[in-house]
Scaffold this motif. Structure first.
Motif, mmCIF file in Angstrom:
data_model
loop_
_atom_site.group_PDB
_atom_site.id
_atom_site.type_symbol
_atom_site.label_atom_id
_atom_site.label_comp_id
_atom_site.label_asym_id
_atom_site.label_seq_id
_atom_site.Cartn_x
_atom_site.Cartn_y
_atom_site.Cartn_z
ATOM 1 N N ARG A 145 0.959 -1.266 0.008
ATOM 2 C CA ARG A 145 -0.078 0.032 0.050
ATOM 3 C C ARG A 145 0.875 1.113 0.205
ATOM 4 N NH1 ARG A 145 -2.929 0.374 5.331
ATOM 5 N NH2 ARG A 145 -3.975 -1.544 4.417
ATOM 6 N N SER A 146 2.221 1.052 0.572
ATOM 7 C CA SER A 146 2.857 2.307 0.721
ATOM 8 C C SER A 146 3.247 2.895 -0.663
ATOM 9 C CB SER A 146 4.287 1.979 1.273
ATOM 10 O OG SER A 146 3.789 1.363 2.821
ATOM 11 N N GLU A 147 3.128 4.137 -0.638
ATOM 12 C CA GLU A 147 3.531 5.024 -1.906
ATOM 13 C C GLU A 147 4.980 4.950 -2.054
ATOM 14 O OE1 GLU A 147 1.694 8.583 -2.216
ATOM 15 O OE2 GLU A 147 -0.324 7.946 -2.024
ATOM 16 N N ARG A 148 5.313 5.000 -3.523
ATOM 17 C CA ARG A 148 7.298 4.978 -3.560
ATOM 18 C C ARG A 148 7.442 6.341 -3.928
ATOM 19 N NH1 ARG A 148 8.648 0.025 -3.616
ATOM 20 N NH2 ARG A 148 10.949 0.781 -4.654
ATOM 21 N N VAL A 149 6.804 7.289 -3.272
ATOM 22 C CA VAL A 149 7.081 8.649 -3.266
ATOM 23 C C VAL A 149 7.488 9.068 -1.529
ATOM 24 C CG1 VAL A 149 6.751 11.170 -3.598
ATOM 25 C CG2 VAL A 149 5.982 9.442 -5.259
ATOM 26 N N TYR A 150 8.636 9.118 -1.310
ATOM 27 C CA TYR A 150 9.057 9.575 -0.019
ATOM 28 C C TYR A 150 9.065 10.645 0.561
ATOM 29 C CZ TYR A 150 10.428 4.674 -1.335
ATOM 30 O OH TYR A 150 10.325 3.386 -1.878
ATOM 31 N N PRO A 151 8.582 11.150 1.727
ATOM 32 C CA PRO A 151 8.684 12.475 2.390
ATOM 33 C C PRO A 151 10.203 12.732 2.675
ATOM 34 C CG PRO A 151 7.705 10.932 3.894
ATOM 35 C CD PRO A 151 7.883 10.315 2.607
ATOM 36 N N GLU A 155 10.714 16.018 7.976
ATOM 37 C CA GLU A 155 9.581 16.180 8.449
ATOM 38 C C GLU A 155 8.658 15.305 9.197
ATOM 39 O OE1 GLU A 155 7.691 16.937 4.523
ATOM 40 O OE2 GLU A 155 8.688 18.676 4.036
ATOM 41 N N PRO A 156 7.857 15.675 10.092
ATOM 42 C CA PRO A 156 6.912 14.636 10.725
ATOM 43 C C PRO A 156 6.319 13.644 9.826
ATOM 44 C CG PRO A 156 6.650 16.774 11.575
ATOM 45 C CD PRO A 156 7.381 17.102 10.440
ATOM 46 N N ALA A 157 5.924 14.226 8.701
ATOM 47 C CA ALA A 157 5.390 13.293 7.487
ATOM 48 C C ALA A 157 6.217 11.895 7.313
ATOM 49 C CB ALA A 157 4.821 13.794 6.295
ATOM 50 N N TRP A 159 8.172 10.330 9.387
ATOM 51 C CA TRP A 159 7.770 9.331 10.494
ATOM 52 C C TRP A 159 6.699 8.808 10.578
ATOM 53 C CZ3 TRP A 159 12.201 7.297 12.346
ATOM 54 C CH2 TRP A 159 13.607 8.269 12.187
ATOM 55 N N GLU A 160 5.741 9.464 10.098
ATOM 56 C CA GLU A 160 4.198 9.058 10.067
ATOM 57 C C GLU A 160 3.995 7.986 8.898
ATOM 58 O OE1 GLU A 160 1.921 12.520 9.264
ATOM 59 O OE2 GLU A 160 1.925 13.513 11.068
ATOM 60 N N SER A 161 4.935 8.174 7.926
ATOM 61 C CA SER A 161 4.846 6.832 7.124
ATOM 62 C C SER A 161 5.948 5.791 7.343
ATOM 63 C CB SER A 161 5.426 7.636 5.489
ATOM 64 O OG SER A 161 4.388 8.607 5.378
ATOM 65 N N TYR A 162 7.013 6.488 7.915
ATOM 66 C CA TYR A 162 8.348 5.223 8.064
ATOM 67 C C TYR A 162 7.862 4.069 9.370
ATOM 68 C CZ TYR A 162 12.517 2.979 9.572
ATOM 69 O OH TYR A 162 13.140 2.076 9.801
ATOM 70 N N LEU A 163 7.426 4.841 10.373
ATOM 71 C CA LEU A 163 7.143 3.945 11.544
ATOM 72 C C LEU A 163 6.187 2.918 11.346
ATOM 73 C CD1 LEU A 163 7.272 6.691 14.382
ATOM 74 C CD2 LEU A 163 9.157 5.107 13.718
ATOM 75 N N PRO A 164 4.916 3.097 10.590
ATOM 76 C CA PRO A 164 4.219 1.872 10.455
ATOM 77 C C PRO A 164 4.896 0.813 9.464
ATOM 78 C CG PRO A 164 2.878 3.855 10.316
ATOM 79 C CD PRO A 164 4.561 4.438 10.427
#
Length: 307
Positions: A145-151, A155-157, A159-164
């Protein structure tokens, strides 16, 4: 010890049709289904165990060794079922003629020392394992599901994407550890005469044994995302991890992520690719090993990739 007690009652991964039976099959003269009366089936940390309990029954099989394989079968079973989890007991099963037959069974060691989850049906199969049946499809979906465009990592975004995503990778490896508990790949390479205490095996022994097997080669044909980055162990930077051994790289990424933490865009990509590849490898592994799970994954619409 009487002659009858050379018989074994098995109810877990050593049953005919389950993952570890193939290792002992050549030692067996006969198997027949029976019920263990006065015992109940439960799970301890996902592993099937039995404990004494009046009016309960456990479904399983009695194994009779070939006359020249009695000791070899004993050693095979003892090398598989961890003495930290199991303690050998004597139990009784009924024959079709209502005669009582003594058998040996590996029961839960210290049953009152840790929580047990009762299995009301009295029967266990690897195809019913909750991690394999329910958790793995969810983890596969999360990895894909994870998008292959990385923040940006500042930015907090990020870690919001990376930690899960890191949680997905860690739990995927937990699924592999469950497979190891049921299949013991490193033991598959040993003869029963050589099999001893399996506590000496490391996780690397197991994933390398799988990688070097025909099964390991076959399942990698269904993995689309194979390692492409140069990776080093966090505790050793003398040489890169072998990219041609995907399990080694996935395990290293798992360890680095758990013990060192990440903070860079490149690390996000590495963890993401590891989660994608490992999820595909685990789905392929269980599809090949457990036909019932293959049908289950098909019903969920999980594609059968071909690299």
């Amino acid at each position: 010890m009487s002659e009858d007690t050379r018989l074994w009652f098995v109810y877990g991964s050593l049953k005919p049709g389950e993952l570890d039976y193939r290792r002992i099959e050549s030692r067996i003269a006969e198997t027949f289904p029976r019920q263990l009366d006065g015992w109940r089936l439960a799970l301890r940390d996902g592993l099937p165990v039995v404990t004494r309990r009046p009016y309960s029954t456990v479904d399983g099989f009695v194994l009779e060794a070939k006359p020249d394989q009695l000791d070899a079968l004993d050693l095979s079973i003892r090398s598989f079922e961890d003495p930290n989890t199991y303690a050998e007991s004597i139990a009784t099963v009924k024959t079709p003629d209502n005669e009582h037959l003594q058998v040996r069974v590996n029961a839960a060691k210290h049953p009152n020392k840790s929580p047990l989850e009762p299995v009301s049906s009295g029967a266990w199969s690897v195809s019913d394992d909750l991690l394999f049946r329910h958790a793995l499809p969810v983890l596969y979906e999360q990895a894909h599901r994870s998008e292959r465009v990385y923040p940006d990592s500042d930015e907090p975004a990020f870690w919001e994407s990376y930690l899960p995503l890191m949680g997905t990778l860690l739990n995927l490896w937990t699924v592999f550890e469950r497979y190891v508990a049921f299949a013991q790949p490193a033991l598959q390479n040993q003869s029963a005469d050589d099999a001893g205490d399996k506590t000496g095996f490391t996780m690397a022994d197991h994933y390398l044994a799988l990688h070097d097997s025909d099964l390991g080669s076959q399942l990698l044909k269904h993995v689309q995302i194979l390692p492409a980055e140069r990776i080093y162990r966090a505790d050793s930077v003398r040489r890169a991890v072998r990219a041609n051994v995907p399990w080694e790289l996935w395990y290293t990424v798992r360890n680095n992520a758990a013990h060192r933490g990440k903070s860079a865009i490149r690390d996000f990509r590495i963890v993401h690719d590891a989660a994608l590849g490992l999820s595909e490898a685990l789905i392929a592994l269980l599809r090949l090993e457990v036909p019932v799970l293959n049908k289950h994954y098909e019903s969920l619409g999980i594609p059968q990739h071909s690299a």
